[in-house]
Design an enzyme around this catalytic site. Sequence first.
Site, PDB file in Angstrom:
ATOM      1  N   LYS A   1      77.876  64.749  24.690  1.00  0.00           N
ATOM      2  CA  LYS A   1      77.785  63.967  25.923  1.00  0.00           C
ATOM      3  C   LYS A   1      76.517  64.295  26.706  1.00  0.00           C
ATOM      4  O   LYS A   1      75.929  63.414  27.351  1.00  0.00           O
ATOM      5  CB  LYS A   1      79.031  64.190  26.782  1.00  0.00           C
ATOM      6  CG  LYS A   1      80.299  63.590  26.183  1.00  0.00           C
ATOM      7  CD  LYS A   1      80.187  62.087  25.992  1.00  0.00           C
ATOM      8  CE  LYS A   1      81.495  61.463  25.550  1.00  0.00           C
ATOM      9  NZ  LYS A   1      81.391  59.986  25.374  1.00  0.00           N
TER      10      LYS A   1
ATOM     11  N   TYR B   1      81.771  68.624  22.024  1.00  0.00           N
ATOM     12  CA  TYR B   1      81.912  67.468  22.927  1.00  0.00           C
ATOM     13  C   TYR B   1      80.915  67.558  24.084  1.00  0.00           C
ATOM     14  O   TYR B   1      80.235  66.571  24.410  1.00  0.00           O
ATOM     15  CB  TYR B   1      83.338  67.419  23.454  1.00  0.00           C
ATOM     16  CG  TYR B   1      83.653  66.228  24.331  1.00  0.00           C
ATOM     17  CD1 TYR B   1      83.785  64.950  23.787  1.00  0.00           C
ATOM     18  CD2 TYR B   1      83.834  66.385  25.712  1.00  0.00           C
ATOM     19  CE1 TYR B   1      84.083  63.858  24.591  1.00  0.00           C
ATOM     20  CE2 TYR B   1      84.131  65.290  26.511  1.00  0.00           C
ATOM     21  CZ  TYR B   1      84.261  64.041  25.961  1.00  0.00           C
ATOM     22  OH  TYR B   1      84.562  62.959  26.758  1.00  0.00           O
TER      23      TYR B   1
END
Length: 252
Positions: free
Chosen positions: A158, A154
Amino acid sequence: MRYAIITGASRGLGEAIAKRMLQEQIAVVSVSRTENEEIRKLAVEKGLFYQHYSCNLSLEKEVQEVFMEIAHCIYQKNPHEIYLFNNAGVIEPIETVGNLDQTPIIRNIQVNLIAPILITNIFLKKGGQTGTTVHAINITSGAAVRSIEGWSVYCSAKAGLNMFTQTAALEQAEMKTNNKIIAYSPGIMDTKMQETIRSSSKEAFKELEKFLDYKEENKLLKAEVVANALIDLVLNGSAESGKVYHVSDLIK
């Protein structure tokens, strides 16, 4: 006419963005696996164009097909401005490297990074052909700039989304277009994603207790508050293309 395309619009931040845009008399295209009937009803009440498309953002072929169809539909209407909210995201897998499974790794990167790149590419290309101004808003995370144990995929996705935002904005500036591309970090919200985080194991996610406390101590932001801060920024024209905004910059 102005149009907003919102991924992950069925709940959470996406739902709040869609409802606020309709309140602002901006037509909405909702993209998610399931439709939110409240958004449809609000659009009918306001007498505004609304359309829902179902799309699995982890399948690049489906993303390409669905968003080409959306672009064709909207650009036929000679839009003045398009607001593109790449909002949908997934947190899983929450696990340490060495214990990750291949399938959720790929899905995470597809949804959080590849889909926003593909979608933005489609709309900037079409916008360039028609002269329509495109405002692309990529929903990022504080995890893009902070290493969090258990969130390696993650965090990486991002971080990539932030760099894509900054680079694409640089290109648009060089081409002297009116398009703007920003990223927005919404902070810690009371959403389904937070439920997923709280249900993870302490072995996989070292900061679990901290996130349990956020809920217990009522420190989670409401999606409506986060959405309103973002929409105020976008609609008042003060957003700086290429900048990564954080909700704390906008809520004083």
